[in-house]
Write an enzyme that holds these catalytic residues in place. Sequence first.
Site, PDB file in Angstrom:
ATOM      1  N   HIS A 186      47.658  34.929  48.887  1.00 37.10           N
ATOM      2  CA  HIS A 186      48.576  36.040  48.261  1.00 37.10           C
ATOM      3  C   HIS A 186      48.656  36.181  46.893  1.00 37.10           C
ATOM      4  O   HIS A 186      49.344  36.534  46.166  1.00 37.10           O
ATOM      5  CB  HIS A 186      49.931  35.469  48.678  1.00 37.10           C
ATOM      6  CG  HIS A 186      50.416  35.183  50.092  1.00 37.10           C
ATOM      7  ND1 HIS A 186      50.652  36.192  51.171  1.00 37.10           N
ATOM      8  CD2 HIS A 186      50.072  34.098  50.805  1.00 37.10           C
ATOM      9  CE1 HIS A 186      50.820  35.766  52.251  1.00 37.10           C
ATOM     10  NE2 HIS A 186      50.554  34.577  52.216  1.00 37.10           N
ATOM     11  N   SER A 316      30.875  48.368  27.809  1.00 38.33           N
ATOM     12  CA  SER A 316      31.710  49.483  27.202  1.00 38.33           C
ATOM     13  C   SER A 316      30.896  50.195  26.053  1.00 38.33           C
ATOM     14  O   SER A 316      30.347  49.688  25.414  1.00 38.33           O
ATOM     15  CB  SER A 316      33.036  48.828  26.734  1.00 38.33           C
ATOM     16  OG  SER A 316      33.683  49.665  25.953  1.00 38.33           O
TER      17      SER A 316
END
EC number: 4.2.1.2
Length: 461
Positions: A186, A316
């Site tokens: 989870h 980037s």
Amino acid sequence: MSVRIEHDTFGEIEVPADKYWGAQTERSKRNFPVGKERMPIEVVYGFAQLKRAAALANFDLGKLSEAKKDAIVYACDQILSGELDEHFPLVVWQTGSGTQSNMNVNEVVSYVANMYLKDHQIDESIHPNDDVNESQSSNDTFPTAMHVALYQEVETKLEPALKLLRNTLKEKEDKFESIIKIGRTHLQDATPIKLGQEISGWRYMLDRCEIMLSESKKHILNLAIGGTAVGTGINAHPEFGDKVAHYISENTGYPFVSSENKFHALTAHDEVVQLHGTLKALAGDLMKIANDVRWLASGPRAGLAEISIPENEPGSSIMPGKVNPTQCEMLTMVAVQVMGNDTVVGFASSQGNFELNVYKPVIMHNTLQSIYLLADGMETFNNNCAVGIEPIEENIDNYLNQSLMLVTALNPHIGYEKAAQIAKKAHKEGLTLKESAIQTGYVTEEQFEAWIKPEDMVDPH
């Protein structure tokens, strides 16, 4: 541009003089200027295998002379060599039975075969319909070529790439077997696990996909040939389908058979749907693997950073020094595309009206694209990412030692509720699990050291 005049039942038409196709191919080029998606050359090669086998079968059955048989076989072998790829210009978006592509192959084969006869001074000529397409219809030839192409691409492209990535993951699984880390469920901390165990789950996904792929591709060995127009086999010898399947098998090395029910083979493509379902399952597994890898490699200072992956290129255009998990991103996009293709294949296969499904080219296009994307994606991900996965043990140990979920090992000794109190107290007050356990008075320091052993928790049996 120099041209020559070809004709069909619609009359005469100009064809580029240096191209081997004929009138029907030229009409298709003019009638369907749709998109950029060319009919995959692997489909053409599947047709060439079929036309080659059909010539041998028709010769056996007394339908072709030996000279015509030899000429057609020669022409098909030329196509299979890759020398004639430029003569197959048609796009996927054409008639749903693939008639134009069938005729494209028939016309090129007849053109090359007639050159062969002329070179050998044989006074015969070969007609694209009467000879190359003898005992056949587009309705049974396209699905036959489709199955031949799909089976070959799964065997020669997809399965090797799957094995390559699987073997790399197995190497990492074994190499990292002794590294204990915190597990997560989870997206929250859970009990410990070995890094090798975690990767074994990834590896086993590919093991299962390999088995499912092996099972689903067996159904692709069934060929529609012999069904002709509607599945009855009109204008074909009763033995034609079996003979063609035999000769295709002989030339490819794969055990193709003539489908026992040609009505099904022409109007339903559930066998391809099942195959693509396996491709979708593989795509789902690759999505999960790629996501896990990029999450575990997130950082380098504000992420999980439990593993490092190769730095292949700048990440980037504005942030200097940034490196992104580009291979993972590529693989997840491949997975999404394959899942979309599965929707197309499933819907298109459902559209078999009466005796014929007329969505064959789009079924073929999407299934082949999925095979190519998955194969290329796995190979690229393997070579540029998976082989370079390495653990960052300092971070792994830090997360493990900080985890409150180690408290699970106390359950058998003090019970769930007391163990939960220890974990909550540690979290609320910023204590270590050990400090919290001792302060509650539920365990002694000696008991804590004896019961909280991550190495025992990863191999409880």
